[in-house]
Design an enzyme around this catalytic site. Structure first.
Site, PDB file in Angstrom:
ATOM      1  N   ASP A   1      32.297  53.772  50.714  1.00 41.85           N
ATOM      2  CA  ASP A   1      32.654  53.887  49.290  1.00 41.85           C
ATOM      3  C   ASP A   1      32.203  52.689  48.469  1.00 41.85           C
ATOM      4  O   ASP A   1      32.311  52.695  47.240  1.00 41.85           O
ATOM      5  CB  ASP A   1      34.172  54.036  49.133  1.00 41.85           C
ATOM      6  CG  ASP A   1      34.712  55.293  49.789  1.00 41.85           C
ATOM      7  OD1 ASP A   1      34.077  56.346  49.630  1.00 41.85           O
ATOM      8  OD2 ASP A   1      35.755  55.211  50.455  1.00 41.85           O
ATOM      9  N   ASP A  46      37.459  59.506  46.741  1.00 41.19           N
ATOM     10  CA  ASP A  46      37.097  59.848  48.109  1.00 41.19           C
ATOM     11  C   ASP A  46      38.209  60.711  48.711  1.00 41.19           C
ATOM     12  O   ASP A  46      39.367  60.602  48.309  1.00 41.19           O
ATOM     13  CB  ASP A  46      36.929  58.555  48.910  1.00 41.19           C
ATOM     14  CG  ASP A  46      36.752  58.802  50.388  1.00 41.19           C
ATOM     15  OD1 ASP A  46      35.814  59.519  50.758  1.00 41.19           O
ATOM     16  OD2 ASP A  46      37.582  58.289  51.170  1.00 41.19           O
ATOM     17  N   CYS A  75      45.743  22.339  22.978  1.00 45.14           N
ATOM     18  CA  CYS A  75      45.722  21.575  24.234  1.00 45.14           C
ATOM     19  C   CYS A  75      44.971  22.356  25.305  1.00 45.14           C
ATOM     20  O   CYS A  75      44.125  21.804  26.018  1.00 45.14           O
ATOM     21  CB  CYS A  75      47.146  21.313  24.729  1.00 45.14           C
ATOM     22  SG  CYS A  75      48.156  20.274  23.668  1.00 45.14           S
ATOM     23  N   ASP A 132      38.347  53.881  50.132  1.00 42.54           N
ATOM     24  CA  ASP A 132      38.996  53.019  51.120  1.00 42.54           C
ATOM     25  C   ASP A 132      38.073  52.549  52.224  1.00 42.54           C
ATOM     26  O   ASP A 132      38.488  51.793  53.095  1.00 42.54           O
ATOM     27  CB  ASP A 132      40.186  53.750  51.749  1.00 42.54           C
ATOM     28  CG  ASP A 132      39.737  54.860  52.695  1.00 42.54           C
ATOM     29  OD1 ASP A 132      38.699  55.485  52.416  1.00 42.54           O
ATOM     30  OD2 ASP A 132      40.422  55.085  53.705  1.00 42.54           O
ATOM     31  N   CYS A 178      50.252  23.202  23.377  1.00 45.72           N
ATOM     32  CA  CYS A 178      49.845  24.213  22.412  1.00 45.72           C
ATOM     33  C   CYS A 178      48.506  24.807  22.828  1.00 45.72           C
ATOM     34  O   CYS A 178      47.887  24.351  23.789  1.00 45.72           O
ATOM     35  CB  CYS A 178      49.741  23.620  21.005  1.00 45.72           C
ATOM     36  SG  CYS A 178      48.351  22.477  20.812  1.00 45.72           S
TER      37      CYS A 178
END
Length: 640
Positions: free
Chosen positions: A532, A423, A16, A528, A13
């Site tokens: 950046d 970008d 727990c 990428d 539960c």
């Protein structure tokens, strides 16, 4: 510091889960520990020079749970065996329940009232020992560590019902009948509570299997064996760097590596990593990845990354960690779960006292049953399941769409994006050398600006469609480019972007992000490259392209595998759906307890209604509440 996802055994539960998490966080050397109750895992960040997984396991075992840290213990088999045992206990408990109900209702006649009560006592005792033993064992372990969970409530309610009924079986007439007070036994409640709770847990387990399906699908992508160039078939666990492996058409690649020989027919389906539908043509020196499929030719390659170092293993680990992380709203729920069971115990005691004090001795049986009903019907499980089940489904569904989300907070925040900085080169456009089918000849004379620009690069497929979808979602888009004004303006217009900046440096991108944030906007940055990373780190949500640099992907909270920018509006939509599902789950979980606990305590009697929820129906409603939350979360899987 090391970070590891460890399977936890014995959690039944939300209480727990809260207890395990609290115990883990108290251990010296553990920086953070976050329990994912539906997945039965804990994501732990720890100092290996201070504490080892074995020491963590030893402490958790003392608290009544277990950690699976051994390589030879198969968690899938452990879970299957636990499910089979649970199903067996459910079946037997229903048989016991039917027998007790049949005797109590007079459907089966076994003798006079005393004989019937004694027969039900024996059946109930058998049910407690075989089907309900674990509730009492776990409750005792919790008590030794001054903790409480759902097992505590079940053990107390069934134990009280059984003991009260046992006393009435042998001394009911002396205690009550001699005073003119009607009396009964409640063995049916004792049996049905266990039966309904076990049934609810069985249904939960079946439903929760669906929330983890994305991880299982990812794990199933890698083959179990590999063919060495010697012709031997070996388990992939035995592969080492430098091994030369052969993969034929239609087979999956077992580990990451580099192509050794040219085969003009060699084509690899990498859609599971890149999302690109067309197979990639591979030549000597090109990289290949575990889980991808050889569609044509025969691949001969040298293993470079094996085991946990392959890209597929990293993806699985990232998804597991994301599913195990906590959304901000979940931390509030966790605090509630920690105090929930003690609060319910207090309400049950108060219910008993009020009934007994104001009703007198004649209502003592009613006082006991009302307290038992409160213990049974209160359910921290529904609260504990509300957030993590929705997160597991949402993050898993994102992974299936080639969107890797690093943590739950990112999934929760994506929905708030109303400005996006993107970008240009490598993110919005692709250099022509990367295209499998060239756009014009690179040696053709430049006749116009557009011809000159499109000789160098081209707009990514679906980029304009992705930008349009984002704008429809209310997102303002800003393109950044190191190119001159004319080039930046051209590509911005091609992509359908109104706002752009040219000749920008890395600092300029970060400045733009902070400028937009100062205007009160929630900003996402998509990039990428290394240039950046400053802007990615500054943004509210950072998104990297899967074919970008490692540093960009390390900084980013979200990684798009492949080049399809339509995944960005998909991520926003999925974030909104997931957070909406969490709110629904929490609403119903809270409402359930707010309505049902007073009804179980007997509040209707204050208004002249002689009606309340009995222990038997309380257990059924409690089981239903947990299952309904999980099933509601699974609806997210079935949406488009």
């Amino acid at each position: 510091m090391e970070k590891k996802t460890i399977a936890v055994i014995g959690m039944m539960c939300a209480g727990c889960a809260a207890n395990v998490e609290r115990k883990m966080n108290q251990l010296e050397g553990v920086a953070t520990a976050s329990v994912n109750f539906p997945a039965r895992t804990v994501l732990v960040e720890y100092d290996p020079s201070t504490i080892t997984p074995q020491q963590m396991k030893d402490e958790i075992v003392k608290a009544g749970y277990d950690l699976v840290i051994e390589e030879d213990r198969n968690i899938v088999e452990i879970e299957k065996n636990a499910y089979r045992q649970l199903r067996q206990r459910v079946i037997i408990s229903w048989i016991f329940a039917f027998l007790v109900m049949a005797i109590a209702m007079g459907w089966i006649h076994v003798g006079d009232r005393n004989v019937a009560n004694q027969t039900m006592l024996i059946i109930s005792l058998a049910n407690l020992i075989y089907c309900g033993r674990q509730f009492f064992v776990n409750a005792w372990k919790q008590l030794l560590h001054r903790m409480a969970n759902m097992d505590t409530l079940v053990a107390m309610s069934t134990g009280i019902s059984f003991l009260f009924s046992t006393v009435n079986t042998f001394w009911g007439e002396q205690l009550w009948g001699s005073r003119g007070i009607s009396w009964n036994t409640y063995f049916d409640a004792s049996v049905m509570i266990i039966t309904f709770v076990l049934t609810g847990r069985l249904m939960e387990e079946r439903a929760k299997n669906g929330t983890a399906s994305a991880i299982r699908a990812l794990m199933g992508l890698a083959p179990k064996t590999a063919r060495l160039d010697t012709g031997d078939e070996v388990p992939i666990a035995t592969l080492q760097k430098g091994d030369v492996i052969i993969v034929k058409a239609g087979e999956k690649i077992p580990v990451d590596g580099s192509v050794l020989t040219d085969d003009h027919e060699l084509r690899i389906d990498e859609s599971m990593i890149t999302g690109e539908p067309l197979p990639e043509v591979k030549k000597v020196g090109d990289h290949v990845y575990a889980g991808t499929i050889v569609k044509g030719g025969t691949l001969r390659f040298r293993a470079q990354q094996v085991g946990k170092d392959t890209m597929l293993a990293n993806i699985i680990r990232m998804v597991q960690e994301a599913q195990g992380s906590k959304a901000p709203v979940q931390r509030v729920v966790d605090k509630i779960a920690l105090v929930f069971v003690p609060a319910v115990l207090a309400v049950a005691i108060l219910t008993f006292i009020i009934w007994w004090v104001f009703g007198g001795e004649s209502l003592l049986p009613k006082a006991i049953l009302s307290a038992v009903s409160v213990l049974v019907i209160a359910c921290p499980c529904a609260l504990g399941l509300a957030t993590p089940t929705a997160l597991m489904v949402g993050i898993g569904k994102a992974a299936q769409k080639n969107i890797l989300i690093k943590d739950a907070a990112a999934l929760e925040n994506i929905r708030n994006i109303n400005a996006l900085v993107i970008d240009k080169t490598g993110t919005l456009t692709i250099p022509n050398g990367e295209l499998t089918a060239g756009n014009g000849k690179t040696d053709a004379p430049f006749t116009t600006l557009s011809t000159q620009l499109e000789q160098r690069e081209t707009l990514k497929p679906h980029a304009r469609e992705a930008m349009r979808s984002l704008q429809k979602q209310g997102v303002d888009i800003y393109m950044c480019s190191g190119d001159k004004e004319e080039a930046a303006a051209y590509w911005a217009e091609k992509a359908g972007i109104s706002h752009y900046r040219s000749q920008v440096l890395p600092q300029d991108k970060e400045d733009l992000v902070r400028e937009l944030q100062s205007q009160g906007k929630h900003v996402a940055m998509v990039g990428d490259g290394i240039n950046d990373t400053q802007a990615l780190a500054a943004a509210d949500v950072s998104i990297a392209m899967g074919k970008g640099t490692d540093i960009a992907m390390d900084v980013a909270q979200v990684t798009l595998m492949g080049t399809d920018l339509r995944r960005i509006p998909d991520a926003i939509r999925l974030s909104k759906e997931t957070v909406g599902m969490i709110r629904q789950n929490l609403f119903w979980a809270f409402i359930y307890n707010v309505i049902c606990i007073p009804l179980a305590a007997g509040i209707p009697y204050l208004f002249g209604m002689e009606w309340q929820i009995t222990p038997m129906w309380a257990s059924a409603l409690m089981a239903f509440s947990s299952v309904s939350v999980v099933m509601n979360s699974l609806r997210l899987k079935w949406k488009g």
